[in-house]
Design an enzyme around this catalytic site. Structure first.
Site, PDB file in Angstrom:
ATOM      1  N   TYR A  40       1.445  -4.942   0.497  1.00  0.00           N
ATOM      2  CA  TYR A  40       2.665  -4.426  -0.127  1.00  0.00           C
ATOM      3  C   TYR A  40       3.305  -3.296   0.669  1.00  0.00           C
ATOM      4  O   TYR A  40       4.020  -2.478   0.119  1.00  0.00           O
ATOM      5  CB  TYR A  40       2.349  -3.932  -1.544  1.00  0.00           C
ATOM      6  CG  TYR A  40       1.125  -3.043  -1.637  1.00  0.00           C
ATOM      7  CD1 TYR A  40       1.166  -1.721  -1.208  1.00  0.00           C
ATOM      8  CD2 TYR A  40      -0.076  -3.524  -2.141  1.00  0.00           C
ATOM      9  CE1 TYR A  40       0.066  -0.910  -1.278  1.00  0.00           C
ATOM     10  CE2 TYR A  40      -1.197  -2.716  -2.215  1.00  0.00           C
ATOM     11  CZ  TYR A  40      -1.120  -1.405  -1.787  1.00  0.00           C
ATOM     12  OH  TYR A  40      -2.231  -0.597  -1.854  1.00  0.00           O
ATOM     13  N   GLN A  41       3.063  -3.237   1.974  1.00  0.00           N
ATOM     14  CA  GLN A  41       3.601  -2.151   2.771  1.00  0.00           C
ATOM     15  C   GLN A  41       4.226  -2.678   4.057  1.00  0.00           C
ATOM     16  O   GLN A  41       3.794  -3.691   4.605  1.00  0.00           O
ATOM     17  CB  GLN A  41       2.500  -1.139   3.115  1.00  0.00           C
ATOM     18  CG  GLN A  41       1.917  -0.455   1.887  1.00  0.00           C
ATOM     19  CD  GLN A  41       0.802   0.516   2.230  1.00  0.00           C
ATOM     20  OE1 GLN A  41       0.313   0.541   3.350  1.00  0.00           O
ATOM     21  NE2 GLN A  41       0.395   1.314   1.264  1.00  0.00           N
ATOM     22  N   ASP A  87     -11.831   1.757   8.999  1.00  0.00           N
ATOM     23  CA  ASP A  87     -10.618   2.073   8.239  1.00  0.00           C
ATOM     24  C   ASP A  87     -10.221   3.533   8.438  1.00  0.00           C
ATOM     25  O   ASP A  87      -9.840   4.224   7.493  1.00  0.00           O
ATOM     26  CB  ASP A  87     -10.831   1.764   6.752  1.00  0.00           C
ATOM     27  CG  ASP A  87      -9.516   1.680   5.979  1.00  0.00           C
ATOM     28  OD1 ASP A  87      -8.455   1.559   6.619  1.00  0.00           O
ATOM     29  OD2 ASP A  87      -9.558   1.744   4.738  1.00  0.00           O
ATOM     30  N   ASP A 114      -8.655   8.824  -3.711  1.00  0.00           N
ATOM     31  CA  ASP A 114      -8.275   7.614  -2.990  1.00  0.00           C
ATOM     32  C   ASP A 114      -8.800   6.376  -3.708  1.00  0.00           C
ATOM     33  O   ASP A 114      -9.987   6.297  -4.044  1.00  0.00           O
ATOM     34  CB  ASP A 114      -8.837   7.666  -1.564  1.00  0.00           C
ATOM     35  CG  ASP A 114      -8.490   6.427  -0.764  1.00  0.00           C
ATOM     36  OD1 ASP A 114      -7.319   6.291  -0.377  1.00  0.00           O
ATOM     37  OD2 ASP A 114      -9.392   5.592  -0.549  1.00  0.00           O
ATOM     38  N   GLU A 172      -3.945   8.795  -6.240  1.00  0.00           N
ATOM     39  CA  GLU A 172      -3.243   7.915  -5.301  1.00  0.00           C
ATOM     40  C   GLU A 172      -3.253   6.493  -5.850  1.00  0.00           C
ATOM     41  O   GLU A 172      -4.281   5.826  -5.852  1.00  0.00           O
ATOM     42  CB  GLU A 172      -3.923   7.969  -3.925  1.00  0.00           C
ATOM     43  CG  GLU A 172      -3.221   7.158  -2.852  1.00  0.00           C
ATOM     44  CD  GLU A 172      -3.891   5.815  -2.553  1.00  0.00           C
ATOM     45  OE1 GLU A 172      -3.263   4.984  -1.877  1.00  0.00           O
ATOM     46  OE2 GLU A 172      -5.032   5.596  -3.014  1.00  0.00           O
ATOM     47  N   ARG A 229      -1.196  -0.553  10.866  1.00  0.00           N
ATOM     48  CA  ARG A 229      -0.893   0.839  10.532  1.00  0.00           C
ATOM     49  C   ARG A 229      -0.874   1.752  11.753  1.00  0.00           C
ATOM     50  O   ARG A 229      -0.289   2.837  11.718  1.00  0.00           O
ATOM     51  CB  ARG A 229      -1.924   1.361   9.534  1.00  0.00           C
ATOM     52  CG  ARG A 229      -1.821   0.753   8.150  1.00  0.00           C
ATOM     53  CD  ARG A 229      -3.017   1.168   7.329  1.00  0.00           C
ATOM     54  NE  ARG A 229      -2.875   0.835   5.921  1.00  0.00           N
ATOM     55  CZ  ARG A 229      -3.803   1.099   5.010  1.00  0.00           C
ATOM     56  NH1 ARG A 229      -4.924   1.687   5.381  1.00  0.00           N
ATOM     57  NH2 ARG A 229      -3.615   0.779   3.747  1.00  0.00           N
ATOM     58  N   HIS A 271      -0.132   8.086   6.334  1.00  0.00           N
ATOM     59  CA  HIS A 271      -0.979   7.335   7.264  1.00  0.00           C
ATOM     60  C   HIS A 271      -0.957   5.842   6.948  1.00  0.00           C
ATOM     61  O   HIS A 271      -1.436   5.034   7.752  1.00  0.00           O
ATOM     62  CB  HIS A 271      -2.415   7.856   7.200  1.00  0.00           C
ATOM     63  CG  HIS A 271      -3.035   7.719   5.844  1.00  0.00           C
ATOM     64  ND1 HIS A 271      -2.651   8.496   4.772  1.00  0.00           N
ATOM     65  CD2 HIS A 271      -3.994   6.890   5.371  1.00  0.00           C
ATOM     66  CE1 HIS A 271      -3.344   8.157   3.709  1.00  0.00           C
ATOM     67  NE2 HIS A 271      -4.168   7.183   4.043  1.00  0.00           N
ATOM     68  N   ASP A 272      -0.444   5.468   5.789  1.00  0.00           N
ATOM     69  CA  ASP A 272      -0.274   4.065   5.426  1.00  0.00           C
ATOM     70  C   ASP A 272       1.154   3.626   5.744  1.00  0.00           C
ATOM     71  O   ASP A 272       1.944   4.393   6.282  1.00  0.00           O
ATOM     72  CB  ASP A 272      -0.563   3.864   3.937  1.00  0.00           C
ATOM     73  CG  ASP A 272      -2.029   4.091   3.597  1.00  0.00           C
ATOM     74  OD1 ASP A 272      -2.878   3.955   4.499  1.00  0.00           O
ATOM     75  OD2 ASP A 272      -2.321   4.409   2.431  1.00  0.00           O
TER      76      ASP A 272
END
Length: 494
Positions: A347-348, A52, A198, A238, A402, A295-296
């Protein structure tokens, strides 16, 4: 401690420059000299290139030696504010502590550090347990739990909120508290000023709840922030959630992200209607950090409804927004979003912000101007700084959604990109935001007859951004120390 009220850069140490923290610092003191008041240095721990992209650390207290060491972080912190990620919720399954658990099972000294299914769901009624699990908020399509064989004889379902390689920590245990404290100590010894918490919203789990941003989670964040402040650091929380949650969190912590801003700015430019944006800016938290890209991906949940609570945009507007991103990016974003790639978020939308706007230079500068004139400390992602295109080659290579917005840009790439008119215009906007004393004052917003005005005033110093959505023209008026300057956004493109 005081954080500089100016534009910050978000970047990886290995993807901007020539592959190290030292190289990045050379860029900041060379081609990018004087542009940024702070740097959010994305995970540089060992290993920075895990499953990740560094958010699954094996050793959170160690800088990956391929990037440098703590002395390089400390050196960078001598000239800019440094933000580092405290990955609150989990650590790597490859960590020394979890490997010890796998070997020794319940006899391991580290057993209490990790959270199992049974630690939270203690009811022996399987039907009731399954009903409780169904109520848990799920950020990713992967399973809640991952089975691991421990001590060669027992299979245990461990909490894995994000991926099977990211084992959730019991942050309420003594070992969990000691672990987080050890990271804070590493930070404070190396000139880290800001801590990005995070995934903090998932840290506390309770049976019968949705296990997301519980009252106990608020208390945990408050306590962790208090510890950080005692060590002369501040915390940035975040959380991707309903906008009211951001407002509530902001009242109880140092600062939050304004994650509603990126989709609202896109909606505004797509529809030439700033009513939703103006409403949000009239109520948004003032102790925030603003972003358009990170970065997301581009978050959507932050403007949407939640249960019976209306969103800043309705579902039809959100659907139109997402579809327009796909159209503007010539369907590239669709290839990187949802089931089309190996995506970990539900959700992105994965796309560069520049491509989301169809590579329209004027609209891109309008978007950045809105960001810089909105309340909060602005952050600019390294790809966004250089108006980078979607990296379809990297996406094809990794099949990680991503990665479309996580390019590798060398020093030579940076030197070439800063000559582009749109990047030159963005650099001028950054200088305006950094240099005007008005941004240390009070903010107000108005929207009438399709004319949006974002105003700042500090004593006699003022700064105003006016955008006329009838003509899609924009003007910045600045008065500093009695000197007035007027700049049109289109002029910044040369």
């Amino acid at each position: 401690m005081s954080i500089s009220n100016g534009v910050q850069l978000i970047t990886y140490a290995d993807r901007l420059g020539d592959g190290s923290i030292e190289s990045l610092n050379t860029l900041l003191n060379g081609p990018l000299a004087g542009l940024f008041k702070g740097v959010h240095l994305l995970p540089f721990y060992y290993p920075y290139d895990g499953e990740d992209a560094g958010f699954d650390p094996i050793d959170h207290t160690s800088v990956d030696t391929r990037l440098g060491d703590w002395s390089h972080v400390k050196k960078m912190g001598e000239s800019v504010d440094i933000m580092a990620d405290l990955i609150v919720n989990h650590m790597s399954a490859q960590s020394r502590q979890f490997r010890d658990v796998l070997e020794k099972g319940r006899e391991s000294a580290y057993w209490p550090l990790f959270l199992t299914k049974q630690d939270v769901f203690t009811d022996t009624d399987e039907t009731k347990t399954n009903e409780q699990i169904a109520n848990v908020f799920r950020p990713r399509p992967t399973p809640f739990f991952s089975d691991y064989e421990v001590a060669g004889s027992e299979t245990v379902p461990f909490w894995t909120t994000f991926t099977s390689n990211q084992i959730d920590i019991d942050v309420e245990s003594e070992l969990g508290k000691e672990y987080l404290s050890s990271i804070l100590t590493s930070f404070t010894e190396s000139n880290v000023d800001l801590i990005r918490l995070d995934a903090a919203g998932y840290a506390i789990k309770r049976a019968g709840s949705n296990c997301f941003m519980l009252e106990e989670t608020f208390a945990f964040i408050e306590e962790l922030s208090k510890r950080a402040r005692s060590m002369d650091m501040q915390c940035l929380v975040e959380i991707h959630s309903h906008y009211q949650t951001q407002i509530d969190i902001a009242e109880r912590c140092d600062s939050v992200y304004d994650f509603a801003l990126p989709p609202l700015v896109l909606h505004t430019l797509f529809t030439q209607d700033a009513s939703a944006l103006a409403h949000w800016l009239s109520i948004s938290p003032r102790n925030c950090f603003t972003v358009l890209d990170t970065h997301d991906g581009i978050g959507i949940v932050d403007v949407g409804p939640s249960g019976d609570k209306p969103g800043l945009l309705d579902n039809a507007s959100i659907d139109a927004l997402v579809e327009q991103i796909h159209v503007n990016s010539k369907e590239e974003s669709r290839k990187a979003t949802g089931a089309a790639a190996n995506n970990v978020d539900l959700y992105q939308v994965n796309c560069t912000y520049y491509d989301a706007l169809g590579k329209d230079d004027l609209n891109y500068l309008l978007a950045r101007a809105i960001q810089f004139f909105s309340p909060g400390i602005p952050q600019v992602y390294y790809g966004g700084l250089l108006a980078a295109d979607n990296d379809m080659e990297l996406l094809a290579k990794t099949n990680v959604g991503r990665d479309i917005n996580r390019p590798y840009l060398s020093t030579a790439d940076v030197e070439a990109a800063i000559e582009k008119p749109v990047v030159k215009g963005l650099i001028e906007l950054i200088k305006i935001r950094n240099d005007s004393n008005a941004f240390n004052g009070d903010f107000s917003v108005s929207y009438n007859d399709k004319l949006l005005a974002l105003n700042w005033a500090h004593h006699s110093d003022t700064a105003c951004l006016e955008i006329d959505f009838n003509t899609m023209s924009a003007v910045i008026d600045i008065t500093d120390a009695g000197k007035s300057t007027t700049i049109t956004i289109s002029e910044l493109l040369g």
